[in-house]
Each structure stands twice: as structure tokens, then as C-alpha cells.
Design a protein around this motif. Structure first.
Motif, short mmCIF file in Angstrom:
data_model
loop_
_atom_site.label_atom_id
_atom_site.label_comp_id
_atom_site.label_asym_id
_atom_site.label_seq_id
_atom_site.Cartn_x
_atom_site.Cartn_y
_atom_site.Cartn_z
N ALA B 15 -9.90 26.28 6.52
CA ALA B 15 -10.25 27.13 5.54
C ALA B 15 -11.08 26.27 4.54
N ALA B 18 -14.37 25.45 5.83
CA ALA B 18 -15.34 26.53 6.09
C ALA B 18 -15.80 26.90 4.50
N CYS B 152 -10.23 31.78 1.26
CA CYS B 152 -11.55 31.62 2.21
C CYS B 152 -11.90 32.92 2.70
N MET B 156 -15.52 34.84 2.24
CA MET B 156 -16.42 35.28 3.29
C MET B 156 -16.62 36.76 3.27
N LEU B 246 -17.39 29.97 8.98
CA LEU B 246 -16.19 30.40 9.11
C LEU B 246 -15.47 29.73 10.28
#
Lengths: 353, 296
Positions: B15, B18, B152, B156, B246
Motif C-alpha cells: 500500500a 502504491a 491507500c 485510490m 495500485l
């Protein structure tokens, strides 16, 4: 005939490069004889040679072949460690240090070339930034693998293991490479003269390659791959040729570099080193070999010069600022046109000076 | 149980990658440049939070907010001073400038905070515990891991909504496809790029705080290796694609953690990069990247 034709011009350009190296070498030798160089500067002579060779070799990939490589230090690393091992293996057989150094450099170049071929076959299928990231990845992989290798030598030959205990050396054996500690107890063989000769050989190889039929094919691929392929130039073949040559030269430079220090770790050849060489190439001018030579020499010495001004803390800060300013000024269209007015542009400037 | 433990560690590490990769991928998608200074913005964010929480002894929330604000401003300033003048320059010139900025940030941070590693304060302690234990203490999940993964996911979703639904998001997508055409349609390209940098840098600050909470050693070079790895993650997932970042980040985190746990710790980086190379050879534009055929 008043003006030189294109062919004479390129050969003249090449001879100027040899001239610069020879003159610089003679001046340095005179300074050395006159004891005018500080110890620090003396110790920089061989690394400067290595970085000049590295810059010329990366220029072949980035400037002349037109592919961005972010892992060039990986080949240097391959060359350095294979060179160190060769030199250590030959220590008893061959007493002459110069001969040993030359053989080590040749082995470094061969291993570098093999590395270049192994990496080039998959990598050169990719394009642009993807190719760049894969070369970066290869550089990191080489660093990581050398970091876990233990290599020793005894009367039975080479021993390679991933743990020190598994080396199983005989009593007369010595461990050359000790994992994360790198190569230790290296006999320093590198000399400034060999460094200067290596630069000259590199120049001969690269300049003759660029001005040959193959070199023109490489330039054609850089300028327009599709057009070059449509007239029957094999992109893969010539890309590989340039990439492997570049890797071999980097391996040779690495061997010289490795044999200049009593110890060398894989961490010395990390991403930052690759970037450092790339900076030399870009600041010297893409495809401009003389530019690479000058930029590598000046920029390698610059941080050391800044060291002597008693501003140690701000040293790298100043380096960074100079880097940014040079890029901003160099690419500013107003300043460019201003310079264009002062210095009239030379006609037909060749890219392969 | 140990498998689940590694899974959680891998997910939270992924995460973090990402979130960093998002910054790379957005900037790359719109400005078509590899922003090598991104990793160092992470480090600056972590240092700001460290100063606020450890030295000034203010609440952690304030530290995070200040880190995000300062990094956003820093991102905009970097873009204005270093990258904007080079809009028309060759991409290598921009790359070298980005490297210059990266050196500048690292050495600036070294001047301000010193070179020796600092220990980052643990900020996510609730009721004296730093995690919850399940299955009679066989499985410990730290609050940092939970927060990282949730942050995260939130980021997103927010970013996807932002790029799909808002006017600015539309402008971003237009710029990433064709800057000249976007400009002709009345999109303010410079402003759009600035906003992209601002978002990327804010994300970097969040990632910096989360990363240093999970791995609490902080030095001026803290950002470089995670930066490179997150960049790899962005390429892995297909650079320029938000879901790709991601996917790439999470996969990279999982591969790294499982390699360390089950195969070898020494060669984990080599294996991560080897997987990347194999993926790129099979899918040359990343897992979710668009393949753009070359035109004559």
C-alpha cells in the motif's frame, strides 16, 4: 580546397580528441614530476580516467544508439569484480603487475560484454522509459547478487559460495570477495598511464565504430527506427552491437577502477553511480564524445575542488544547484538565441565529434 | 498464521509503494517525465512530521497535516522553478534536472536535520497498544498496517472519482492524451500540471509518514530506495494508469515480503526486479498499461 569535406572533418575531430587526451596526460605527468599535485588530486587521476571511459561508453548507448540506460554502473561492477578476481588468480603465475592489469582489464571487458549480451537480448526489445527501467533493474540485480557472493581462491582453483563457511578453502587459499564487505585486500595495480591508454583505446574503438558503415546504421536507427528498418537495416543486430560494445568498455573501465582501490564493495556501483555517469553524458552533450570527456573530467573533480574551499557542508548542495542551473540555462530558448547571435552557428556540425 | 502475518505485512508495504507509485504515475501520465525527486519529497514529508511531533511535541494529526501542506507547496515550487522552464526541452534534460532536484533535497535535508538516522516516533498508538492481536496472540496486526491499507484504498477511490468526475480531472485526462489539443480546447495546461504535482507531492507526504511509522528509521536518503521501488511498481502496473499503480504497488510489496519470508532475505531486491523484467518482457507496457503502436 578551402573547406574540409565531411569525411576529413570527422577524422580531424577524432584526432583532436586523441590530442586532448595526450596533452592532458603529458601535462599531468609534468605536474607529477614537478610535485605540483596534491595527494588528493593524485589519487583522483585513475578514477577520472575510469569515469571518462565510462562516459564515452554510456554516450555510445544513450547519445549514439539513443536508448536511455540507467544501469551502466552494473557493467562497471561486473568488470571490477572479474578484474579483481583475475588479478588475484594470476598473482603467483605472473609477477609483472602491468601485464596482470592488462589481462584483468581484458577479462573485465569480456565479462562486461557477456553481461551486455545477456541483458541486451531481452532489454532491447523494449522501448523508451520501459527500457530505462529494465536497465535500472538489471543494475540493481547485479549489485544485489555480487553482494551475497563469496569468492575465494586456492591451489585447487576458484571457489564460489553464498556463505563464507561454504567456501571450503584449502590452507593456502584466500577469500577475494566477501559478500557485503566486497573485495578486500586487493593489490592496487592501476596506474595513470594505463588509464590514459585505456581512454585512447576506447576512443579508437568508439570513433571508428561511429564512423563506419555499422555506425551509420546505428545513427539511422536512433534517428528513425522504422525508416531504418524499411531500408533493410537490422535494428536488433546494430542495437546489440552498440550495446555490447558499450558494456565491454564499461567492464574494462570497471576493472581498472576496481584495481585502483584496496577494497571495493558492490554498493559502490549503485544507481547513483549510473546517474552520475549519465549526468556527465548529458551535460557533455548527447552523441558528443569530446563533450563527455570534458564533462566527466570537470564534474568528477568539481565536488573535490569544492571540498578545498572549506564549504564541505554545502559541497553537494552547490553541485546540485550547478546541475539544475546548467540544465535550465542550456535549454532556455532566449539564452540560446542570444548565444546564436554572438557565435554564428557552424554549418554541418557533425553529431559524432 | 505466519502466512497471514506475512500477507498483512506485504499488503501494508504494498500500500505504501502504491501511494508513492501514484505520484509517479500521475506526473508521468501528464508531464511525460520521470520525476526522480519524488522519493525525496517523501523524505521531506517524513522529516516535517518528525520535527512537529518529536521536537515541537505537537499532536501527530498536526504533524501529518503540516507535512502534507509543506510537501504540496514544495512540489509546486519545484515544478515552477525547475521543470516548467523545461517544458519544451528534450526529456533527458528534464530527467537530469529532476536528479539535480533530488540531490538538492537530500543535501538540503542533511544540512537542516543532519546525516545521522533519526528514530521516527510511533504515532499510531491507541490505548497503549500498537496493534490488535487475533487468534490468542498468534497474529498481530499493527494499527499502522490497518491505517496504511485503509488510507491507500481511500486515496485510490478519491483519485479515481477526481479524475473521472471533476472538471480538473477531465483536464488532466485531456492533457495526458494530447497537450496541444487540450490547450486548443481551453484547458489551462500549466495549471493542470501544477495541480498534478501538488497532488503527487501531497501523496508523497502521506506515504512518507506512513512508511516511517512502519519502518521508523529516518535519514536524508530514506526516500531514494522506496522511490526507485515505487517507480518500478508504477512501471509494473503500467505507467500512467491509476489502477495500475495500485496493482503494481501491492504486487511488489507482496512479492518482496514473501521472498524475504520464504526464499531469501539477501536476494529479495534482485527477485523483485527480476519479476519486473519478466513481466515487462511478456507485457511490454506493464500489466494495465495501454499498448500504443508506433506510427510512421
Amino acid at each position: 580546397m578551402k573547406t574540409l569535406n565531411a569525411k576529413q572533418k570527422t577524422s580531424l575531430n577524432g584526432f583532436i580528441n586523441y590530442g586532448i587526451i595526450i596533452v592532458a596526460y603529458v601535462i599531468m605527468q609534468l605536474l607529477l614530476a614537478g610535485d605540483a599535485l596534491s595527494n588528493k588530486m593524485q589519487s583522483l587521476l585513475v578514477p577520472v580516467c575510469c569515469y571518462i571511459v565510462m562516459a564515452i561508453s554510456l554516450n555510445l548507448t544513450v547519445g549514439i544508439l539513443g536508448e536511455l540506460s540507467l544501469g551502466h554502473a552494473g557493467f562497471m561492477s561486473l568488470g571490477a569484480f572479474s578484474g579483481i578476481i583475475t588479478a588475484a588468480a594470476l598473482a603467483n603465475v605472473m609477477p609483472n603487475p602491468i601485464l596482470r592489469l592488462v589481462i584483468a582489464i581484458v577479462v573485465g571487458a569480456v565479462i562486461g560484454a557477456i553481461g551486455g549480451a545477456v541483458i541486451g537480448i531481452p532489454v532491447l526489445r523494449l522501448r523508451g522509459d520501459y527500457l530505462a527501467i529494465v536497465t535500472l533493474a538489471f543494475g540493481e540485480i547485479i549489485k544485489n547478487i555480487i553482494n551475497v557472493l563469496y569468492i575465494g581462491i586456492d591451489s585447487e582453483g576458484l571457489h564460489i559460495a553464498t556463505k563464507e563457511a561454504n567456501l571450503e578453502l584449502l590452507e593456502d587459499g584466500i577469500a577475494i570477495v566477501k559478500g557485503p564487505m566486497g573485495a578486500v585486500g586487493v593489490t592496487k595495480l592501476a596506474t595513470f598511464t594505463v588509464g590514459a591508454v585505456l581512454i585512447i583505446i576506447t576512443l579508437i574503438v568508439v570513433q571508428n565504430l561511429v564512423n563506419s558503415r555499422s555506425g551509420r546504421a546505428i545513427l539511422a536507427i536512433r534517428d528513425n527506427r522504422i525508416a531504418a528498418e524499411s531500408v533493410g537495416i537490422s535494428a536488433t543486430k546494430y542495437k546489440m552491437m552498440a550495446f555490447v560494445t558499450s558494456a565491454a568498455i564499461a567492464g574494462a573501465a570497471g576493472a581498472l577502477f576496481g584495481l585502483n582501490y584496496s577494497s571495493t564493495t558492490a554498493a559502490k556501483f549503485d544507481f547513483n553511480t549510473s546517474i552520475l555517469i549519465l549526468v556527465f553524458v548529458v551535460l557533455g552533450g548527447l552523441g558528443n564524445i569530446r563533450g563527455s570527456i570534458i564533462a566527466a573530467a570537470l564534474l568528477y573533480i568539481l565536488p573535490e575542488m569544492l571540498r578545498s574551499f572549506n564549504i564541505t557542508e554545502y559541497r553537494m548542495l552547490i553541485y546540485a544547484v550547478i546541475l539544475i542551473i546548467v540544465m535550465l540555462v542550456g535549454n532556455n530558448s532566449q539564452i540560446k538565441s542570444l548565444f546564436g547571435k554572438i557565435i554564428p552557428k557552424k554549418k554541418g556540425e557533425s553529431v559524432n565529434g | 498464521m505466519t502466512f497471514l502475518g506475512h500477507l498483512v505485512t506485504g499488503l501494508s508495504l504494498g500500500a505504501i509503494y502504491a501511494i508513492i507509485a501514484l505520484g509517479y504515475t500521475m506526473v508521468y501520465g501528464i508531464a511525460k517525465m520521470l520525476n526522480f525527486a519524488h522519493g525525496d519529497v517523501i523524505m521531506v514529508g517524513a522529516f516535517v512530521c518528525f520535527t512537529v511531533v518529536s521536537s515541537l511535541e505537537l499532536p501527530p494529526v498536526l504533524g501529518i497535516i503540516l507535512a502534507v501542506i509543506l510537501c504540496t507547496v514544495l512540489g509546486i515550487i519545484i515544478e515552477r522553478l525547475a521543470y516548467k522552464p523545461l517544458r519544451q526541452a528534450p526529456s533527458l534534460a528534464v530527467l537530469i534536472t529532476a536528479i539535480g532536484v533530488s540531490y538538492l533535497l537530500q543535501n538540503g535535508a542533511q544540512l537542516i536535520w543532519g546525516a545521522s538516522p533519526k528514530s521516527f516516533p510511533s504515532m499510531f498508538n491507541f490505548g497503549g497498544e500498537n496493534g490488535i492481536s487475533l487468534f490468542d496472540g498468534q497474529l498481530n496486526i499493527s494499527y499502522v498496517a490497518i491505517i496504511t491499507v485503509s488510507v491507500c484504498i481511500i486515496i485510490m477511490i478519491a483519485l479515481t472519482l477526481f479524475t473521472e468526475k471533476t472538471r480538473m480531472g477531465k483536464a488532466m485526462r485531456a492533457c495526458s492524451e494530447d497537450k496541444a489539443a487540450a490547450q486548443l480546447m481551453g484547458v489551462n495546461v500549466n495549471q493542470t500540471i501544477s495541480v498534478t504535482f501538488a497532488i503527487g507531492s501531497a501523496l508523497a507526504a502521506v506515504a512518507g509518514v506512513l512508511m516511517c511509522s512502519a519502518y521508523p528509521a529516518l535519514s536524508p536518503t530514506t526516500g531514494s530506495l522506496p522511490g526507485i521501488k515505487a517507480f518500478t511498481a508504477a512501471v509494473f502496473g503500467g505507467i500512467g494508469s491509476i489502477p495500475g499503480a495500485l496493482l503494481g504497488g501491492i504486487l511488489l510489496g507482496l512479492i518482496e515480503t514473501f521472498t524475504k519470508a520464504y526464499i531469501t532475505t539477501d536476494l529479495s531486491d534482485a527477485i523483485v526486479f527480476a519479476v519486473l523484467i519478466v513481466v515487462l518482457l511478456v507485457k511490454p507496457s506493464g500489466l494495465l498499461g495501454k499498448y500504443v503502436p508506433e506510427k510512421v
